[in-house]
Design an enzyme around this catalytic site. Structure first.
Site, PDB file in Angstrom:
ATOM      1  N   PRO A  84       0.831  -1.198   0.000  1.00  0.00           N
ATOM      2  CA  PRO A  84       0.000   0.000   0.000  1.00  0.00           C
ATOM      3  C   PRO A  84       0.872   1.258   0.000  1.00  0.00           C
ATOM      4  O   PRO A  84       1.897   1.308   0.686  1.00  0.00           O
ATOM      5  CB  PRO A  84      -0.787  -0.111   1.316  1.00  0.00           C
ATOM      6  CG  PRO A  84      -0.011  -1.063   2.169  1.00  0.00           C
ATOM      7  CD  PRO A  84       0.752  -1.959   1.251  1.00  0.00           C
ATOM      8  N   LEU A  89       4.918   0.244   4.746  1.00  0.00           N
ATOM      9  CA  LEU A  89       5.576  -1.027   4.399  1.00  0.00           C
ATOM     10  C   LEU A  89       6.706  -0.833   3.384  1.00  0.00           C
ATOM     11  O   LEU A  89       7.122  -1.777   2.713  1.00  0.00           O
ATOM     12  CB  LEU A  89       4.551  -2.053   3.881  1.00  0.00           C
ATOM     13  CG  LEU A  89       3.394  -2.385   4.838  1.00  0.00           C
ATOM     14  CD1 LEU A  89       2.526  -3.504   4.261  1.00  0.00           C
ATOM     15  CD2 LEU A  89       3.903  -2.793   6.225  1.00  0.00           C
ATOM     16  N   SER A  91       6.947   1.142   0.562  1.00  0.00           N
ATOM     17  CA  SER A  91       6.642   1.130  -0.875  1.00  0.00           C
ATOM     18  C   SER A  91       7.592   2.010  -1.679  1.00  0.00           C
ATOM     19  O   SER A  91       8.013   1.624  -2.775  1.00  0.00           O
ATOM     20  CB  SER A  91       5.190   1.546  -1.133  1.00  0.00           C
ATOM     21  OG  SER A  91       4.952   2.849  -0.664  1.00  0.00           O
ATOM     22  N   SER A  92       7.956   3.170  -1.162  1.00  0.00           N
ATOM     23  CA  SER A  92       8.799   4.068  -1.962  1.00  0.00           C
ATOM     24  C   SER A  92      10.211   3.500  -2.107  1.00  0.00           C
ATOM     25  O   SER A  92      10.815   3.577  -3.184  1.00  0.00           O
ATOM     26  CB  SER A  92       8.839   5.481  -1.372  1.00  0.00           C
ATOM     27  OG  SER A  92       9.329   5.461  -0.046  1.00  0.00           O
ATOM     28  N   ASP A 131      14.972   2.044   5.388  1.00  0.00           N
ATOM     29  CA  ASP A 131      14.042   1.404   4.450  1.00  0.00           C
ATOM     30  C   ASP A 131      14.769   0.896   3.207  1.00  0.00           C
ATOM     31  O   ASP A 131      14.629  -0.261   2.817  1.00  0.00           O
ATOM     32  CB  ASP A 131      12.947   2.389   4.007  1.00  0.00           C
ATOM     33  CG  ASP A 131      11.885   2.594   5.072  1.00  0.00           C
ATOM     34  OD1 ASP A 131      12.153   2.254   6.243  1.00  0.00           O
ATOM     35  OD2 ASP A 131      10.799   3.094   4.748  1.00  0.00           O
TER      36      ASP A 131
HETATM   37  O1  PMV Z   1       8.316   5.697   5.958  1.00  0.00           O
HETATM   38  P1  PMV Z   1       8.205   4.642   7.004  1.00  0.00           P
HETATM   39  O2  PMV Z   1       6.872   4.510   7.575  1.00  0.00           O
HETATM   40  O3  PMV Z   1       8.766   3.350   6.545  1.00  0.00           O
HETATM   41  O4  PMV Z   1       9.104   5.108   8.240  1.00  0.00           O
HETATM   42  C1  PMV Z   1      10.491   5.016   8.232  1.00  0.00           C
HETATM   43  C2  PMV Z   1      11.058   4.953   9.596  1.00  0.00           C
HETATM   44  C3  PMV Z   1      11.334   6.267  10.300  1.00  0.00           C
HETATM   45  O5  PMV Z   1      12.247   5.928  11.318  1.00  0.00           O
HETATM   46  C4  PMV Z   1      10.084   6.832  10.926  1.00  0.00           C
HETATM   47  C5  PMV Z   1      11.943   7.322   9.374  1.00  0.00           C
HETATM   48  C6  PMV Z   1      13.375   7.050   8.956  1.00  0.00           C
HETATM   49  O6  PMV Z   1      13.857   7.817   8.129  1.00  0.00           O
HETATM   50  O7  PMV Z   1      14.010   6.118   9.457  1.00  0.00           O
END
Ligand code: PMV
Length: 290
Positions: A84, A89, A91-92, A131
């Site tokens: 989603p 999760l 996605s980007s 991520d």
């Molecule tokens: O974009 P998300 O929901 O995967 O959040 C990433 C995790 C955070 O620690 C909130 C932001 C980061 O840059 O690590």
């Protein structure tokens, strides 16, 4: 024609704290984004795929960056995603990694990771890099930002059954990151220890995973959720999912990622029971084994 794919991700422990240099524990999901690329001699970067939002300037900016960094200026991309958008999760990050791999199958992992971090910066401002690191490496990782970042594979001595509850509400990571940054700047004596504790919980979680100490890991997840909630990073939907999961006997449950919407995760030895409890409240669920 090249195909690239990348998994989505969840953050088991350490989100937000990781932005401040603390440890995070993140895991790749068994589903994500796949991109088929047909290289062309002209026409720029074109793409199709229902799951990626049309008209999102950040997607266009990311593609321009990916074209520049991979040196592939013209291609037709078909994107399919099981993640989603704005759902916490990854996605980007998975999108950028999959596009990189489709355009340039010859790139080494470190290069894919470097380029996808640049794309993440377009989406999220100043992301920690967790991520893109886990979407590139797969598996479960212990991550710390830095030059270079620490990315260490963690192997769990027992399978992890995780139930993901989707709030269906998308949110902007950067807004939530800024709100915690503001709290830390305004009231460091109150919020610094919270950030440090979140990082310590993630470090402890690495140990738990290695030892297969799932009860202890669950307790850390509960504590992390309470701390993130205390910083207003939860939402009514996330609270409902966490409550449903705990009531159904989950070992631990927490928001995952930036919070304020997105997704919550629960660790359980009876994942179907927990999934049922969450979906009975009207939320979409995914059950995964890591
Ligand atoms: O974009 P998300 O929901 O995967 O959040 C990433 C995790 C955070 O620690 C909130 C932001 C980061 O840059 O690590």
């Amino acid at each position: 024609m090249g195909t690239g794919s990348a998994p989505g991700k969840i953050i088991l422990l350490g989100e937000h704290a990781v932005v401040f240099g603390e440890t995070a524990l993140a895991a790749a999901l068994p589903f994500g984004v796949t991109v088929d690329a047909e290289l062309r001699s002209s026409g720029g970067m074109r793409w199709s795929g229902d799951e990626v939002p049309r008209g999102d300037a950040r997607v266009e900016a990311s593609l321009a960056l990916l074209a520049r960094e991979t040196g592939v200026a013209h291609a037709e991309l078909k994107v399919s995603s099981a993640l989603p958008v704005g759902g916490g999760l990854g996605s980007s990050a998975a999108f950028a990694v999959a596009v990189c791999r489709a355009l340039r199958p010859d790139l080494v992992e470190a290069e894919v990771n470097r380029i996808s971090l640049l794309s993440e910066q377009l989406f999220h401002g100043t992301p920690s890099g967790v991520d893109n690191a886990v979407c590139t490496s797969g598996g479960i990782i212990r991550f710390r930002r830095g030059e270079p970042a620490v990315v260490e594979r963690v192997s769990s001595s027992r399978p992890l059954h995780i139930v993901i509850g989707l709030t269906g509400r998308s949110r902007q990571t950067s807004t939530n990151v800024l709100s915690l940054r503001q709290r830390v700047a305004d009231e460091p004596s109150r919020w610094r220890p919270v950030v440090e504790r979140l990082g310590a919980l993630a470090e402890g979680g690495v140990d738990d995973l290695r030892r297969g100490a799932l009860v202890s890991l669950g307790a850390r997840m509960d504590e992390a959720h309470a701390l993130l909630s205390s910083a207003s990073l939860s939402s009514p939907e996330l609270e409902q999912i966490v409550f449903a999961a705990k009531s159904a006997g989950a070992l631990g449950a927490k928001l995952t990622g930036a919070g304020g919407g997105g997704a919550a995760i629960a660790l359980s030895e009876e994942p179907e029971k927990v999934a049922h409890a969450i979906s009975a409240r009207g939320f979409d669920v995914r059950v995964v084994e890591l």
